[in-house]
Design an enzyme around this catalytic site. Structure first.
Site, PDB file in Angstrom:
ATOM      1  N   GLU A 277     -30.887   8.490  -9.740  1.00 32.50           N
ATOM      2  CA  GLU A 277     -32.262   8.925 -10.277  1.00 32.50           C
ATOM      3  C   GLU A 277     -32.605   7.527 -11.447  1.00 32.50           C
ATOM      4  O   GLU A 277     -33.784   7.522 -11.482  1.00 32.50           O
ATOM      5  CB  GLU A 277     -32.089  10.080 -11.121  1.00 32.50           C
ATOM      6  N   HIS A 298     -11.916  12.932   7.836  1.00 30.23           N
ATOM      7  CA  HIS A 298     -12.027  13.907   9.259  1.00 30.23           C
ATOM      8  C   HIS A 298     -13.468  14.147   9.482  1.00 30.23           C
ATOM      9  O   HIS A 298     -13.606  15.202  10.228  1.00 30.23           O
ATOM     10  CB  HIS A 298     -11.113  15.002   9.209  1.00 30.23           C
ATOM     11  N   LYS A 413     -42.498  18.413  -7.509  1.00 23.87           N
ATOM     12  CA  LYS A 413     -43.059  19.665  -8.458  1.00 23.87           C
ATOM     13  C   LYS A 413     -44.501  19.888  -8.144  1.00 23.87           C
ATOM     14  O   LYS A 413     -44.751  20.988  -8.044  1.00 23.87           O
ATOM     15  CB  LYS A 413     -42.537  19.264  -9.912  1.00 23.87           C
TER      16      LYS A 413
HETATM   17  O1  PA5 Z   1     -31.647  13.147 -15.756  1.00 24.07           O
HETATM   18  C1  PA5 Z   1     -32.706  13.765 -15.847  1.00 24.07           C
HETATM   19  O2  PA5 Z   1     -33.381  13.617 -16.804  1.00 24.07           O
HETATM   20  C2  PA5 Z   1     -33.037  15.027 -15.220  1.00 24.07           C
HETATM   21  O3  PA5 Z   1     -32.231  15.173 -13.940  1.00 24.07           O
HETATM   22  C3  PA5 Z   1     -33.120  16.178 -15.816  1.00 24.07           C
HETATM   23  O4  PA5 Z   1     -31.772  16.201 -16.591  1.00 24.07           O
HETATM   24  C4  PA5 Z   1     -33.279  17.607 -15.164  1.00 24.07           C
HETATM   25  O5  PA5 Z   1     -34.674  17.454 -14.536  1.00 24.07           O
HETATM   26  C5  PA5 Z   1     -33.646  18.854 -16.003  1.00 24.07           C
HETATM   27  O6  PA5 Z   1     -34.558  18.450 -17.341  1.00 24.07           O
HETATM   28  P1  PA5 Z   1     -34.737  19.522 -18.409  1.00 24.07           P
HETATM   29  O7  PA5 Z   1     -33.592  19.332 -19.144  1.00 24.07           O
HETATM   30  O8  PA5 Z   1     -36.013  19.068 -18.901  1.00 24.07           O
HETATM   31  O9  PA5 Z   1     -35.010  21.080 -17.839  1.00 24.07           O
END
Ligand code: PA5
Length: 423
Positions: A277, A298, A413
């Site tokens: 990410e 494996h 989303k």
């Molecule tokens: O690393 C990040 O910012 C994301 O993976 C968020 O943690 C994830 O989308 C969850 O978001 P939130 O804590 O606003 O529900």
């Protein structure tokens, strides 16, 4: 605590050629002057975390855990991966702890949600909902369901068993928590989800699992001190970051994070989110993938050995796990396994690692970065996460990427909301 070995990495550039860029990016991280500078709160976190909040976390866990069979943690992405990684790495997969920790809010699978409900409905439960934004759909769907279950079970006492970890003052979840009277814990404004495991996001579940938050933070603090230098000769987190960039330049488009302990599998999941990410943007980045050996030798071993040469391995080896088994001698050698009699199984695992390294590196021509971690303690976890935070931030800056946003995640989303009929 961490030793980095690049002697198997087949690097075709000198690390020192990157020193000037590394020094510049080190300043961006520490002086909050680079891309995404609103989200570098994690850098100083081991020094300036809220002590009072950590005490409140320990107290809440102490108050509730004896009357709790299951802590249900509701969150997704950075709001759950770190806690799961820590709990499994430190306590193992089947710990003899009173409180079981179960993660929900990370899927729309009705089957999974039903299985959890079935599993916990006759047990004593606490619920920790975690969302920085307070609006993440996976989390909100599960939270509504599990909140209803808690209210049906505990009536007006439910609020004493629901803990909300969210923004300090804004958002739907914060407003609801205040209205209902849930105890709340803070996700700092300047720390994004995937850099938040050593905040209340990860520490509360860890405390329920019997892990001392202070040990985790102590590990991170020592890592802060060890990696607070721009000198590539002294900073192994930055050396790892540079090695990744060099291998990227050599055409390797995937990095396989390899462990040899099944209880490190969730650490790999956490690592994949951190790097995936943070770095996968603007058509750039190394695809983070993972394997647990020898299990996956494996399944994926054939590809790694003889398939397309697109990946390098980053091997995380834990030197001292907290238990071992001596392989027994059999009077009749019915399975021809007596050649291992009296040997520790950890030694067998180590020989598997050495043999695999040699096979992949020498015969398969697969570069290997080796990271050795002393042990699987809470302190080691805290140290390790900070090492990877620093390496990830540096890696992204060397690539010209903002390590702290995730604009691409919004695309699914939007399409999903349209299909769901959300206004
Ligand atoms: O690393 C990040 O910012 C994301 O993976 C968020 O943690 C994830 O989308 C969850 O978001 P939130 O804590 O606003 O529900």
């Amino acid at each position: 605590m961490i030793k980095l070995d690049l002697s198997h990495a087949k690097l075709q550039e000198e690390l020192s050629d990157y020193q000037a860029k590394v020094s510049e990016a080190h300043k961006w991280l520490h002086e909050k002057s680079g891309k995404g500078n609103d989200y570098v709160g994690w850098v100083e976190w081991p020094n300036n975390y809220d002590r009072e909040e950590v005490e409140r976390i320990s107290k809440a866990a102490l108050r509730l855990k004896d009357s709790t069979d299951v802590l249900v943690v509701c969150g997704i992405g950075g709001s759950y991966l770190g806690a799961r990684a820590a709990i499994e790495m430190i306590n193992g997969l089947y710990p003899h702890k009173k409180t079981e920790i179960i993660f929900v809010g990370n899927t729309f699978s009705a089957n999974y949600i039903n299985q959890v409900i079935e599993h916990i409905k006759d047990k004593e439960i606490c619920l920790n909902v975690i969302s920085k934004s307070g609006t993440t759909t996976e989390t909100s769907v599960s939270f509504r369901l599990f909140k209803a279950l808690m209210e049906e079970k505990y009536h007006d006492k439910a609020k004493e068993r629901i803990l909300a970890t969210t923004d300090k003052e804004r958002g739907t979840l914060k407003a609801l928590a205040d209205k209902e009277g849930y105890e709340t814990f803070v996700i700092p404004d300047d720390i994004g989800g995937r850099y938040s495991v050593s905040t209340a996001v990860g520490l509360l579940a860890m405390a329920f699992a019997g892990i001392d938050p202070n040990e985790v933070l102590k590990g991170s603090k020592d890592a802060y001190d060890d990696f607070n230098t721009d000198d590539l000769n002294k900073n192994s987190a930055y050396r790892y970051a540079v090695a990744r960039r060099i291998l990227d330049n050599q055409g390797y488009s995937a990095e396989m994070f390899v462990t040899y302990e099944l209880q490190m599998t969730s650490v790999a999941e956490w690592w994949k989110q951190l790097f995936g990410e943070s770095e996968g943007k603007e058509g750039k980045g190394i695809l983070p993938t993972s394997a647990c050996f020898s299990t996956d030798l494996h399944s994926l071993g054939q590809f790694i050995q003889e398939g397309r040469k697109c990946l390098f391995e980053t091997l995380l080896w834990v030197e001292h796990m907290n238990s071992d088994i001596v392989f027994p001698h059999a009077e009749v050698d019915f399975d021809n396994m007596n050649y291992l009699s009296g040997k520790n199984i950890s030694w067998v695992n180590e020989m598997a690692m050495k043999g695999t390294l040699s096979a992949h590196e020498e015969d398969g021509n697969v570069p290997n970065i080796i990271i050795k971690l002393d042990n699987n303690s809470a302190y080691a976890f805290g140290y390790m996460i900070y090492f990877f935070f620093k390496a990830c931030g540096m890696s992204c800056y060397l690539l010209g990427i903002n390590p702290f946003n995730q604009p691409g995640v919004e695309v699914y989303k939007k399409k999903m909301f349209k299909l769901l009929g959300k206004e």
